[in-house]
Scaffold this motif. Structure first.
Motif, mmCIF file in Angstrom:
data_model
loop_
_atom_site.group_PDB
_atom_site.id
_atom_site.type_symbol
_atom_site.label_atom_id
_atom_site.label_comp_id
_atom_site.label_asym_id
_atom_site.label_seq_id
_atom_site.Cartn_x
_atom_site.Cartn_y
_atom_site.Cartn_z
ATOM 1 N N LEU A 147 46.136 44.487 44.143
ATOM 2 C CA LEU A 147 45.571 44.249 45.466
ATOM 3 C C LEU A 147 46.526 44.604 46.603
ATOM 4 C CD1 LEU A 147 43.576 40.937 44.837
ATOM 5 C CD2 LEU A 147 42.834 43.313 44.581
ATOM 6 N N PRO A 148 47.831 44.308 46.507
ATOM 7 C CA PRO A 148 48.736 44.765 47.574
ATOM 8 C C PRO A 148 48.758 46.293 47.709
ATOM 9 C CG PRO A 148 49.788 43.043 46.288
ATOM 10 C CD PRO A 148 48.529 43.411 45.556
ATOM 11 N N ARG B 68 45.622 47.244 49.655
ATOM 12 C CA ARG B 68 45.753 46.966 51.088
ATOM 13 C C ARG B 68 46.648 47.995 51.779
ATOM 14 N NH1 ARG B 68 46.788 41.699 49.111
ATOM 15 N NH2 ARG B 68 44.933 40.381 49.189
ATOM 16 N N GLN B 69 47.768 48.289 51.158
ATOM 17 C CA GLN B 69 48.710 49.239 51.758
ATOM 18 C C GLN B 69 48.076 50.614 51.910
ATOM 19 O OE1 GLN B 69 52.082 50.959 49.458
ATOM 20 N NE2 GLN B 69 53.379 49.958 50.973
ATOM 21 N N ASN C 284 45.115 50.458 54.596
ATOM 22 C CA ASN C 284 45.681 50.291 55.931
ATOM 23 C C ASN C 284 46.256 51.601 56.455
ATOM 24 O OD1 ASN C 284 45.580 47.660 57.284
ATOM 25 N ND2 ASN C 284 46.546 46.860 55.425
ATOM 26 N N THR D 155 38.874 41.969 49.564
ATOM 27 C CA THR D 155 40.173 42.497 49.987
ATOM 28 C C THR D 155 40.002 43.559 51.063
ATOM 29 O OG1 THR D 155 41.082 42.071 47.776
ATOM 30 C CG2 THR D 155 42.291 43.606 49.176
ATOM 31 N N LEU D 156 38.963 44.385 50.931
ATOM 32 C CA LEU D 156 38.752 45.497 51.849
ATOM 33 C C LEU D 156 38.070 45.099 53.152
ATOM 34 C CD1 LEU D 156 37.610 48.190 49.266
ATOM 35 C CD2 LEU D 156 39.683 48.278 50.658
ATOM 36 N N ILE E 16 39.813 45.170 56.457
ATOM 37 C CA ILE E 16 40.566 46.387 56.765
ATOM 38 C C ILE E 16 39.652 47.524 57.180
ATOM 39 C CG2 ILE E 16 42.278 48.034 55.906
ATOM 40 C CD1 ILE E 16 43.027 45.970 53.759
ATOM 41 N N CYS F 124 44.287 51.955 42.892
ATOM 42 C CA CYS F 124 44.723 50.560 42.725
ATOM 43 C C CYS F 124 44.308 49.992 41.372
ATOM 44 C CB CYS F 124 44.167 49.688 43.841
ATOM 45 S SG CYS F 124 42.466 49.115 43.593
ATOM 46 N N GLU G 247 48.411 39.904 42.501
ATOM 47 C CA GLU G 247 48.602 39.536 43.898
ATOM 48 C C GLU G 247 50.058 39.119 44.098
ATOM 49 O OE1 GLU G 247 47.949 40.047 46.929
ATOM 50 O OE2 GLU G 247 45.991 39.064 46.994
#
Length: 407
Positions: free
Chosen positions: A23-24, A27-28, A31, A58-59, A62, A273, A392
């Motif tokens: 998940l990180p 996000r990275q 983003n 999660t999305l 963003i 991911c 996570e």
């Protein structure tokens, strides 16, 4: 990821098989996409690529919204977020789906035929409302090297480019639809950044021409998704930075256009991911070739079989061996990776050279976060489903042990 898989295997008695999502990393990645897009552009996630609830949650903070292709997907989105913008497309929409789109407040409905245009207007009139629409165009020319094409060739998608003026004329007469622009999703898995920018330029040219000829106040031009993943050479991926440079030049060329440009990417957002991990159950040699048989296969990860390609993987060594007899292994040889299904089509990779692989080791398939589990025939032969695990942590590569959420 190798250490994570090894730790997970040690916690389990049965052969390991799981989807693992970082998940990180997601996000990275997203983003970076959103922050580098020009200010007039919006990024939507096409949930057909992977409608996993945890990924969508999660999305949601963003991306600018979600793109869907069914009432079921609309309901999935609204279960995650009641207000996030939704784009709704698909070559065949039922009355129930159009009514559902109105009920759930879909932002834009992509109309794919003259019949559908009249159906949307009829349903909207019965409900005393107006539906904002984009006309989906089946272009006469598309990106030549894309792996799948929805336009530029005869397909079931959209309105033939030569019939778009007829569709515009009809839309302008119908009182319960509001034509706000055009939808040009034309291809899937394109890896050429310059060709993609040229495609966007072509879409702009057509939209400007139709807008001027028909006096349309265009608010949106949806250029679709279609940005691809290179599964054959994972070190050579779509050059997003180059695409952004080219896109800025295209926007400067069309700076007189006062609209938002919508992207609806799926594969390119979630693919990197996701990982699919499956334990080697057996190694055998038939007709001079080595086969590694997995606890898993195309009923979990259908993408390689569907596209007749080898999916990239690494070998995660597992040292534990509980049996009193010799452990089968292959060294410095080519292997074909097969699943556990009773069909010779259950192949995830062919003729791949490995230094060493043993029964009990785990094959970790990368770029499995899109069109993997979501498109697979899960219940064929009634094998157990894989676990779905979510890594996570505070940051990618953090030294602390990752946290897991298991569903």
């Amino acid at each position: 990821m190798e250490k994570i898989v090894q730790a997970l295997r040690m916690e389990r008695e049965k052969p390991f098989c799981a989807y693992i999502y970082d998940l990180p990393k997601l996000r990275q990645h997203v983003n970076q996409l959103v922050t580098t897009l020009p200010s007039s552009c919006r990024l939507f996630y096409a949930i057909k690529a992977n409608s996993d609830e945890t990924l969508m949650k999660t999305l949601a903070p963003i991306v600018h919204g979600f793109e869907v292709a069914s009432l079921g997907e609309i309901e999935k989105v609204r279960a995650v977020d009641q207000k996030i913008p939704i784009l709704f497309g698909g070559p065949g929409k039922t009355q129930e789906e159009i009514e559902g789109a109105i009920h759930y407040g879909v932002t834009l409905l992509h109309v794919e035929s003259l019949h559908e245009l009249q159906l949307v207007n009829h349903i909207a009139s019965q409900k005393g409302t107006t539906v904002s629409i984009l006309l989906r165009v089946n272009l006469r020319h598309s990106v030549p090297n894309a792996q799948l094409k929805m336009a530029g060739v005869p397909t079931q998608f959209g309105i033939d480019e030569v019939e778009v003026p007829q569709a515009i004329a009809l839309a302008k007469k119908l009182p319960n639809v509001k034509l706000l622009g055009f939808h040009f999703h034309a291809m899937s898995n394109n890896g050429d950044s310059k060709a993609h920018a040229a495609f966007v330029d072509h879409c702009y040219e057509l939209a400007k021409r139709w807008g001027k000829e028909w006096d349309i106040d265009i608010s949106y031009v949806n250029v679709g998704g279609g940005i691809g993943i290179n599964y054959q050479n994972i070190d050579e991926q779509f050059d997003w930075d180059d695409f952004m440079k080219s896109l800025h030049r295209v926007l400067e060329k069309h700076k007189d256009a006062n609209w938002q440009t919508l992207f609806e990417c799926g594969r390119y957002i979630t693919s990197s991911c996701g990982y699919y991990a499956a334990e080697v159950l057996d190694i055998k040699q038939n007709h001079g070739r080595y086969f590694c048989v997995l606890r898993g296969g195309s009923h979990h990860l259908r993408l390689p079989a569907a596209w007749k390609q080898s999916h990239p993987f690494t070998i995660v060594p597992i040292e534990k061996w509980s049996y009193p007899f010799m452990r089968p292994e292959v060294n410095e040889s080519e292997i074909t990776v097969a699943g556990e299904l009773c069909t010779p089509n259950d192949i995830l990779a062919r003729d791949q050279f490995v230094s060493r692989v043993r029964v009990g080791d785990i094959l970790l398939f990368s770029y499995a976060g899109a069109y993997g589990w979501a498109i697979s025939h899960h219940d064929f032969l009634s094998h157990p489903h894989p676990e779905h695990l979510y890594v996570e942590s505070d940051s990618i590569g953090h030294s602390d042990a990752p946290k897991f959420v298991e569903i």
